[in-house]
Each structure stands twice: as structure tokens, then as C-alpha cells.
Scaffold this active site. Structure first.
Site, PDB file in Angstrom:
ATOM      1  N   SER A 198     -10.944   2.178   4.708  1.00 64.04           N
ATOM      2  CA  SER A 198     -10.132   3.399   4.616  1.00 64.04           C
ATOM      3  C   SER A 198      -9.960   3.848   3.163  1.00 64.04           C
ATOM      4  CB  SER A 198      -8.747   3.169   5.228  1.00 64.04           C
ATOM      5  OG  SER A 198      -8.845   2.871   6.591  1.00 64.04           O
ATOM      6  N   LYS A 227       0.820  -1.220   0.000  1.00 61.11           N
ATOM      7  CA  LYS A 227       0.000   0.000   0.000  1.00 61.11           C
ATOM      8  C   LYS A 227       0.851   1.266   0.000  1.00 61.11           C
ATOM      9  CE  LYS A 227      -3.959  -2.002   2.441  1.00 61.11           C
ATOM     10  NZ  LYS A 227      -4.753  -2.001   3.673  1.00 61.11           N
TER      11      LYS A 227
HETATM   12  O1  PNS Z   1      -4.691  -2.718   7.374  1.00 60.99           O
HETATM   13  P1  PNS Z   1      -3.789  -3.697   6.674  1.00 60.99           P
HETATM   14  O2  PNS Z   1      -3.174  -3.054   5.451  1.00 60.99           O
HETATM   15  O3  PNS Z   1      -4.466  -5.010   6.399  1.00 60.99           O
HETATM   16  O4  PNS Z   1      -2.590  -3.978   7.694  1.00 60.99           O
HETATM   17  C1  PNS Z   1      -1.527  -4.831   7.289  1.00 60.99           C
HETATM   18  C2  PNS Z   1      -0.412  -4.826   8.343  1.00 60.99           C
HETATM   19  C3  PNS Z   1       0.141  -3.426   8.531  1.00 60.99           C
HETATM   20  C4  PNS Z   1      -0.976  -5.330   9.657  1.00 60.99           C
HETATM   21  C5  PNS Z   1       0.686  -5.804   7.823  1.00 60.99           C
HETATM   22  O5  PNS Z   1       1.145  -5.397   6.567  1.00 60.99           O
HETATM   23  C6  PNS Z   1       1.855  -5.930   8.792  1.00 60.99           C
HETATM   24  O6  PNS Z   1       1.764  -6.696   9.723  1.00 60.99           O
HETATM   25  N1  PNS Z   1       2.946  -5.154   8.553  1.00 60.99           N
HETATM   26  C7  PNS Z   1       4.138  -5.187   9.393  1.00 60.99           C
HETATM   27  C8  PNS Z   1       5.280  -5.949   8.688  1.00 60.99           C
HETATM   28  C9  PNS Z   1       4.996  -7.441   8.706  1.00 60.99           C
HETATM   29  O7  PNS Z   1       4.951  -8.080   9.738  1.00 60.99           O
HETATM   30  N2  PNS Z   1       4.805  -8.004   7.498  1.00 60.99           N
HETATM   31  C10 PNS Z   1       4.455  -9.408   7.341  1.00 60.99           C
HETATM   32  C11 PNS Z   1       2.945  -9.561   7.489  1.00 60.99           C
HETATM   33  S1  PNS Z   1       2.422 -11.241   7.399  1.00 60.99           S
END
Ligand code: PNS
Length: 160
Positions: free
Chosen positions: A128, A42
Site C-alpha cells: 500500500s 502509521k
Molecule cells: O497492515 P498492518 O499495518 O500490518 O496492520 C496492523 C494492524 C492494524 C493489524 C495492527 O496494528 C492491529 O492489530 N491494530 C489493532 C490494535 C492492536 O491490536 N494492536 C496490537 C497489535 S499486536
């Protein structure tokens, strides 16, 4: 021992749908840590710090809730904070397909389980991305977001 849930998301920006999910998590766990992170897929309207600030304002009325940024892996953040589970909201099967992969990866990385709560059907249309699109095109989003968020979006769009 208190049980802690992590409610993760991009929160770009936080909506009434997110607030509903965090409130539900509060009924299941003693403490809820809202984790504002970056999704590599994103691009964002608000910086990480701005998203944290908006989420803190929107969730201030909920007891036992904290909001923190996640700058690395969510699975590590959960382990560091002693989380019992991740809580996420589901609106549709499209949400499920996306969340399934993330929940399995997070469990692979740190053993953390993900618990899903069903979003309030009255807020099913609130996302969002859609809120920002409606605002960009001049629509009224005040019934979809917490106080202050519509103003923050207007500012981000250069309309204040
Ligand atoms: O609102 P979203 O976009 O579904 O949130 C996604 C989010 C931010 C929770 C996810 O991308 C995340 O956990 N990011 C941190 C980095 C990470 O752990 N990436 C691997 C995810 S399996």
C-alpha cells in the site's frame, strides 16, 4: 462447526496483494473476517470507514468474506468473533520480522494463533505504501489495486 479466520491489516488502501491473501485464507477456512484496523506506527491516507468501504468493494466477489473495522485490540476482536486463527501474508523477511512480534503479542493477549501464507511472487512488489508513493508521483497503479481504488487515491490526492 464452521472455522473462522481473521485477516487483519491497515488496508490503506487494499491492494491486489491483500485480495490474494484473503482468497488464500478462503481456501483454508469456512469464513474469513477481514479486520480493518489502525496501526499506531502509521499515518493514513484514508479514514477507517473509507478503508472498510474500499475493502468491501474489492472483496465482494469472494464468498464467505466479511469486512469490519477493529476499533480496539485485534486479539479481543478475534475472541469476540470466535476466530480460529489470524491469517496474514508474507512477502519477505522484513514482513516476517514485523509480523512475528504482532503474532506473539496477539497470542499472549488471547491465545489466538497466526497462520502465515506466502504472497504470490507476482505481487511481491505490491505494498500500500509503495502504491500511494507511485500514485503521488504520477505513476500508473491500475494494475496493482482493485477496481475503484486507483480512483479513490486520485480523489484523495485532489486529482479527480
Ligand atoms: O497492515 P498492518 O499495518 O500490518 O496492520 C496492523 C494492524 C492494524 C493489524 C495492527 O496494528 C492491529 O492489530 N491494530 C489493532 C490494535 C492492536 O491490536 N494492536 C496490537 C497489535 S499486536
Amino acid at each position: 462447526m464452521t472455522s473462522l479466520a481473521v485477516c487483519p491489516g491497515s488496508f490503506d488502501p487494499i491492494t491486489l496483494g491483500h485480495v490474494d491473501v484473503v482468497a488464500r485464507a478462503c481456501t483454508l477456512f469456512d469464513e474469513v473476517l477481514v479486520a480493518v484496523g489502525n496501526n499506531a506506527a502509521k499515518s493514513y491516507m484514508f479514514s477507517l470507514d473509507q478503508r472498510v468501504t474500499l475493502a468491501r468493494l474489492a472483496l465482494a466477489h469472494l464468498e464467505g468474506v466479511r469486512v469490519e473495522p477493529v476499533r480496539g485490540l485485534l486479539a479481543q476482536f478475534c475472541a469476540d468473533n470466535g476466530a480460529r486463527a489470524i491469517v496474514k501474508g508474507l512477502r519477505s523477511s522484513a514482513d516476517f520480522d514485523q509480523e512475528l512480534a504482532m503474532s506473539l503479542m496477539n497470542r499472549h493477549l488471547s491465545g489466538i494463533e497466526t497462520v502465515f501464507v506466502m504472497g504470490d511472487p507476482a505481487l511481491n512488489h505490491v505494498a500500500s505504501s509503495m502504491v500511494k508513493d507511485v500514485a503521488r508521483n504520477g505513476g500508473d497503479i491500475t494494475a496493482l489495486v482493485p477496481d475503484g481504488v486507483a480512483r479513490a487515491i486520485a480523489t484523495a490526492l485532489g486529482r479527480s
